[in-house]
Design an enzyme around this catalytic site. Sequence first.
Site, short mmCIF file in Angstrom:
data_model
loop_
_atom_site.label_atom_id
_atom_site.label_comp_id
_atom_site.label_asym_id
_atom_site.label_seq_id
_atom_site.Cartn_x
_atom_site.Cartn_y
_atom_site.Cartn_z
N SER A 293 0.85 -1.19 0.00
CA SER A 293 0.00 0.00 0.00
C SER A 293 0.88 1.24 0.00
O SER A 293 1.64 1.47 0.95
CB SER A 293 -0.90 0.02 1.24
OG SER A 293 -1.44 1.33 1.37
N HIS B 3 -0.91 -1.34 -4.44
CA HIS B 3 -2.19 -1.06 -3.77
C HIS B 3 -2.34 0.44 -3.53
O HIS B 3 -1.50 1.07 -2.88
CB HIS B 3 -2.24 -1.81 -2.44
CG HIS B 3 -3.57 -1.79 -1.75
ND1 HIS B 3 -4.61 -2.63 -2.10
CD2 HIS B 3 -4.03 -1.05 -0.72
CE1 HIS B 3 -5.65 -2.39 -1.31
NE2 HIS B 3 -5.33 -1.42 -0.48
N ASP C 280 -4.74 3.24 -1.92
CA ASP C 280 -5.84 3.48 -0.99
C ASP C 280 -6.45 4.85 -1.22
O ASP C 280 -5.81 5.88 -0.96
CB ASP C 280 -5.33 3.38 0.46
CG ASP C 280 -5.15 1.94 0.88
OD1 ASP C 280 -6.10 1.15 0.73
OD2 ASP C 280 -4.05 1.60 1.37
N MET D 132 -9.20 7.49 -0.21
CA MET D 132 -10.06 7.84 0.94
C MET D 132 -10.65 9.23 0.72
O MET D 132 -9.94 10.13 0.24
CB MET D 132 -9.24 7.81 2.22
CG MET D 132 -8.54 6.47 2.44
SD MET D 132 -7.69 6.43 4.01
CE MET D 132 -6.92 4.81 3.94
N HIS E 205 -8.21 0.59 -4.22
CA HIS E 205 -9.16 0.32 -3.14
C HIS E 205 -9.91 1.62 -2.84
O HIS E 205 -9.35 2.54 -2.24
CB HIS E 205 -8.36 -0.19 -1.93
CG HIS E 205 -9.17 -0.45 -0.70
ND1 HIS E 205 -8.60 -0.70 0.53
CD2 HIS E 205 -10.52 -0.52 -0.51
CE1 HIS E 205 -9.55 -0.90 1.43
NE2 HIS E 205 -10.72 -0.78 0.83
N MET F 162 -12.32 3.77 -0.90
CA MET F 162 -13.04 3.97 0.36
C MET F 162 -13.74 5.31 0.23
O MET F 162 -13.36 6.33 0.83
CB MET F 162 -12.05 3.94 1.53
CG MET F 162 -11.54 2.54 1.82
SD MET F 162 -9.99 2.51 2.75
CE MET F 162 -8.83 2.67 1.40
N MET G 267 -10.91 -6.87 5.01
CA MET G 267 -10.25 -5.81 5.79
C MET G 267 -9.95 -6.33 7.19
O MET G 267 -10.87 -6.69 7.93
CB MET G 267 -11.15 -4.58 5.91
CG MET G 267 -11.45 -3.86 4.63
SD MET G 267 -10.33 -2.55 4.08
CE MET G 267 -9.37 -2.05 5.43
N ASP H 165 -6.18 -7.08 3.91
CA ASP H 165 -5.70 -5.70 3.96
C ASP H 165 -5.80 -5.10 5.36
O ASP H 165 -6.90 -4.93 5.89
CB ASP H 165 -6.54 -4.86 2.97
CG ASP H 165 -6.05 -3.42 2.84
OD1 ASP H 165 -4.96 -3.11 3.36
OD2 ASP H 165 -6.76 -2.63 2.18
C1 DX5 Z 1 -6.63 0.96 5.41
C2 DX5 Z 1 -6.04 0.63 4.07
C3 DX5 Z 1 -4.89 -0.33 4.11
C4 DX5 Z 1 -3.73 0.14 4.96
C5 DX5 Z 1 -2.62 -0.86 4.94
O1 DX5 Z 1 -7.78 1.71 5.24
O2 DX5 Z 1 -7.01 0.04 3.24
O3 DX5 Z 1 -4.48 -0.63 2.80
O4 DX5 Z 1 -3.25 1.36 4.56
O5 DX5 Z 1 -1.58 -0.35 5.72
P1 DX5 Z 1 -0.89 -1.23 6.86
O6 DX5 Z 1 -0.32 -2.43 6.17
O7 DX5 Z 1 0.11 -0.33 7.44
O8 DX5 Z 1 -1.98 -1.62 7.82
ZN ZN Z 2 -6.43 -0.79 1.22
#
Ligand code: DX5
Ligand code: ZN
Length: 219
Positions: free
Chosen positions: A9, A34, A36, A38, A67, A69, A138, A176
């Site tokens: 990520s 990956h 993320d 948000m 991903h 969110m 998750m 994840d």
């Molecule tokens: C959380 C994300 C993950 C996260 C993973 O909302 O979807 O991908 O950033 O990071 P680590 O491996 O540090 O938990």
């Molecule tokens: Zn993620």
Amino acid sequence: MTTPLISPSILSADFARLGEEVRAIDAAGADWIHVDVMDGHFVPNLTIGPAVVKALRGHSAKPFDVHLMVSPVDQWIEQYAAAGADIITVHPEAGPHVHRSVQAIRALGKKAGIALNPATPAKMLDYLIEDIDLVLVMSVNPGFGGQSFITSQLKKIEAVRQMIDKRGLTVLIEVDGGVTAAIAPQCVAAGADVLVAGSATFKGGPERYAANIRALKGE
Ligand code: DX5
Ligand code: ZN
């Protein structure tokens, strides 16, 4: 035991040098990248827009595992697809109609994933699993990197594995959140195919990335 694919990520990367960081994890053996996304609404954090994905696309030929969110999510799917996402994963809670989101992702020629929050049961997949390519379990509540793995999710990985095998499907299971080299073998034993790892990939800086990824793979 099978060797998992690793999807670092980039949330844990140095955002001032994102292109270099993507090239570094690619060279260090990452299988996927990956991303993320948000929105400060579905989750309490704000991260990566489609323009950033587009800018990073040229830095790696590996699959971009995006991903989302984001809520509502449908209006963003096309933009992330156009920016270069290969896999687009959405949360059922992001609504309003998750099956329609899956149809939209596939209509764009992309692979569709469904993300299950820690409190969301595997049963949620009953009428979706035949139409998707990936289940993202998750193992932390979405929103931040660096959280601790919620061990109850190992049972959910097993339940999803059973569902996939029973129906004779080839859907991949990705885990994840809070994944470390110590917990990785348990995820794989439970049935995971792909492990996302932010902190565990990026800790120690670029000279450690290859060793960190090997450790996550159990090599
Ligand atoms: C959380 C994300 C993950 C996260 C993973 O909302 O979807 O991908 O950033 O990071 P680590 O491996 O540090 O938990
Ligand atoms: Zn993620």
